[in-house]
Design an enzyme around this catalytic site. Sequence first.
Site, PDB file in Angstrom:
ATOM      1  CD  GLU A  21      -5.564  17.499  -0.619  1.00 53.25           C
ATOM      2  OE1 GLU A  21      -4.745  17.390   0.306  1.00 53.25           O
ATOM      3  OE2 GLU A  21      -5.380  18.235  -1.621  1.00 53.25           O
ATOM      4  CE  LYS A  25      -3.982  -2.345   1.942  1.00 51.78           C
ATOM      5  NZ  LYS A  25      -5.034  -2.434   2.980  1.00 51.78           N
ATOM      6  CG  ASP A  79      -7.391  -0.086   3.830  1.00 52.84           C
ATOM      7  OD1 ASP A  79      -8.050  -0.586   2.900  1.00 52.84           O
ATOM      8  OD2 ASP A  79      -6.202  -0.372   4.061  1.00 52.84           O
TER       9      ASP A  79
END
Lengths: 273, 273
Positions: free
Chosen positions: B86, B74, B111
């Site tokens: 952002e 990630k 997430d």
Amino acid sequence: MTVTVDGATRLHIIVGDPIAQVKSPTGMSAAFATRGRNALCVPIHVAPKDLPGLLAGASLAQNLDGIIVTVPHKFACYAHCTSATERAHFLGAVNIIRRTADGGWFGEMFDGLGFVGGMRAKGGEPKGKRALLVGAGGAGSAIALALVEAGVRELAIHDADSVRRDALIKRLAAVTATPVSIGSPDPAGFELIANATPAGMRPTDPLPVRIEHFTPDMFVGCVITAPAVSPMVEAARAIGCKTSVGGDMYAAEQQLMLEFLLGGSSTEAGARR
Amino acid sequence: MTVTVDGATRLHIIVGDPIAQVKSPTGMSAAFATRGRNALCVPIHVAPKDLPGLLAGASLAQNLDGIIVTVPHKFACYAHCTSATERAHFLGAVNIIRRTADGGWFGEMFDGLGFVGGMRAKGGEPKGKRALLVGAGGAGSAIALALVEAGVRELAIHDADSVRRDALIKRLAAVTATPVSIGSPDPAGFELIANATPAGMRPTDPLPVRIEHFTPDMFVGCVITAPAVSPMVEAARAIGCKTSVGGDMYAAEQQLMLEFLLGGSSTEAGARR
């Protein structure tokens, strides 16, 4: 046929440009499912300039097991192989590559064997025949080699491009004792006629051979898949010839590709680079 | 659910290491099919050292539209994005990337929103609540930001690693007026408890919080997907708490990812890099 996908699915890709028309994603994925394999064949649309980078990146995917290759990448993909069959080395081209146990890529070219397999599925047998091949490009070269390997008595090759025609004849002469000669568009006297040119894909295309010289004892095969039956094959059927079309070639080739990817038909034992 | 694949299929990949356990290939592919899209999500098993090369190569596939990202990629995949939300910039991580009209890659991190969406699906609402978050790693950071964005009245963060705990608190303080403080494993006095640590995946794991201080008015959420119900959540349910589990988070997140990939929920308008 429908297929399934999950996190454990093993991947095969087919690289081409264009790609939307290819049949391997559907056909090979269904074949994997029929064999009980959790595997898919997915299309990858990649331009020639991007092919080396695509292959380098895709090779880093640990669950990528095989690469099927269609136009225009068959020659460039040969360069990606770390080993290949004698046939692929001769042709300098591959239409399929599988990952080897040591992480390399082993290539093969089934276009010619697919053509011969398609013929045989339609009652044709090259062994002992006088064969006329029209087209000395990538497909034509593969078919020429396969016809020689299958035991034709004689092979005549016609191509409007005399340079590549003569180059192919010369290269074949170096690997076979079968007589290979310069042919013409006239099928008279031949028992097996093979068209490996695109002539017949468009309604305005000239016929690849003089169909008025077809006789019912001839076997007439063609690589064209669209239309499903080319005008040349239509003419041959009209007078009672046995024929094979591009779809027959593809069906035979898909079976060869499946066995190759599943590791069943070719060994790397005789491979070299 | 079964899916189909052909030459025109648009591709999405999920990159991870390991990969066999991921649910997106099945779930996202089924969702594409339900939406009438000829698209698949296929797994790509790639090691961290190979990720940059894989992404560079895969980006050359003209029919690759999106990349879903799971552990441990990630943070590294954020570096592959040419633009991002952002939220992704704040976290320095993405869990999904889509190709933009100009050929770039636009990243987002769902997430945290997935966790909040999973809570809401189970009757929890963060707005106005006193929240305790356990875990300040990748998932925890995303959840912390999402809880603040969702309007919690106060957020306390506990992590055994006080350095990353304090770093997260400091970074959040720079972007929100919501009070963010150092928490402890004691949930007493909080209305919302969120576990973003792996504690509970193994039977021998210690509990992430002092469950004996749970009260029935608390909402207890957990990121763990295996087991489907963690011991912490089991304890909360036993006394009547509303709860959400990793599966709830994933279900909400999948919907967000689907909209993102189909271009429906996020715009690049506010993106910068």
